[in-house]
Design a protein around this motif. Structure first.
Motif, short mmCIF file in Angstrom:
data_model
loop_
_atom_site.label_atom_id
_atom_site.label_comp_id
_atom_site.label_asym_id
_atom_site.label_seq_id
_atom_site.Cartn_x
_atom_site.Cartn_y
_atom_site.Cartn_z
N GLN A 92 0.83 -1.21 0.00
CA GLN A 92 0.00 0.00 0.00
C GLN A 92 0.87 1.27 0.00
O GLN A 92 0.63 2.20 -0.77
CB GLN A 92 -0.92 -0.03 1.22
N ALA A 93 1.88 1.29 0.85
CA ALA A 93 2.76 2.46 0.94
C ALA A 93 3.52 2.66 -0.38
O ALA A 93 3.62 3.80 -0.88
CB ALA A 93 3.75 2.30 2.09
N LEU A 94 4.05 1.59 -0.95
CA LEU A 94 4.79 1.72 -2.21
C LEU A 94 3.86 2.11 -3.35
O LEU A 94 4.22 2.95 -4.19
CB LEU A 94 5.53 0.41 -2.52
N GLY A 95 2.68 1.52 -3.39
CA GLY A 95 1.71 1.86 -4.43
C GLY A 95 1.31 3.32 -4.39
O GLY A 95 1.22 4.00 -5.42
N GLN A 96 1.08 3.85 -3.19
CA GLN A 96 0.72 5.26 -3.04
C GLN A 96 1.84 6.17 -3.54
O GLN A 96 1.60 7.17 -4.22
CB GLN A 96 0.39 5.58 -1.58
N ARG A 97 3.07 5.82 -3.19
CA ARG A 97 4.21 6.63 -3.62
C ARG A 97 4.40 6.58 -5.14
O ARG A 97 4.70 7.59 -5.77
CB ARG A 97 5.47 6.17 -2.90
N LEU A 98 4.22 5.41 -5.72
CA LEU A 98 4.34 5.30 -7.18
C LEU A 98 3.26 6.12 -7.89
O LEU A 98 3.54 6.79 -8.89
CB LEU A 98 4.28 3.83 -7.62
N ARG A 99 2.04 6.06 -7.39
CA ARG A 99 0.96 6.85 -7.99
C ARG A 99 1.24 8.34 -7.87
O ARG A 99 1.10 9.10 -8.82
CB ARG A 99 -0.39 6.52 -7.33
N ARG A 100 1.62 8.77 -6.67
CA ARG A 100 1.84 10.19 -6.40
C ARG A 100 3.03 10.74 -7.19
O ARG A 100 2.97 11.83 -7.74
CB ARG A 100 2.05 10.40 -4.90
#
Length: 170
Positions: free
Chosen positions: A44-52
């Motif tokens: 979840q944390a990595l996915g949010q950072r990649l999206r942002r």
């Protein structure tokens, strides 16, 4: 930080109800839930950072990460196996990345039923930028785990992987 406190949070009670006890008959399930919870939080944390930061998903990053070491490309079936997703998921991701110029898809000359996917120079450059940030994020997310605990966790999970690999197929 002690390895045992890596995942302590109020939501842990939802996953396993407390500390792991050696005599608890539910020990294996509680351990599995702890592993699942940690994996979910990291993804979840990595996915949010990649999206942002890059406007992309973890699935697309993982797809490019699998192709990066293979300039000759991979068959779509091999890519599906490596990513542990269905062929339909691979087809959808391939179509998206193809439209953006990150990959090419060609019929395999040795097996006309198969397709080979290759990362393009544009896809490789984009992936390499994301990979640098991804490494930094993983380091930050695991910063609270001491180096000796990281090494021990890596060794223990390696043993678990071997034991799972040795299981007979159902």
């Amino acid at each position: 930080m002690e390895l045992s406190s890596l995942t302590e949070s109020p939501s842990d009670a939802l996953f396993d109800g407390g500390a792991l006890s050696g005599t608890d008959e539910r020990q294996a399930v509680r351990l599995w839930l702890r592993l699942l919870g940690c994996t979910h939080r990291l993804e979840q944390a990595l996915g949010q950072r990649l999206r942002r930061n890059f406007g992309t998903s973890l699935a697309r990053f993982d797809y490019l990460a699998q192709l990066q070491p293979y300039p000759e490309g991979l068959r779509m079936k091999a890519l599906s196996r490596r990513l542990m997703v269905t062929g339909g998921n691979i087809t959808g991701l391939t179509d998206q990345l193809l439209a953006e110029g990150f990959v090419t898809r060609e019929v395999d000359v040795n097996d006309r039923r198969s397709h080979i996917v290759r990362i393009t120079p544009q896809g490789l450059a984009t992936f390499e930028r994301m990979a640098v940030a991804h490494r930094q994020w993983v380091d930050a997310l695991l910063a609270g785990v001491t180096e000796p605990d990281r090494q021990m966790l890596h060794r223990l999970l390696g043993g678990l992987a071997k034991s799972l690999d040795a299981l007979p197929a159902d």
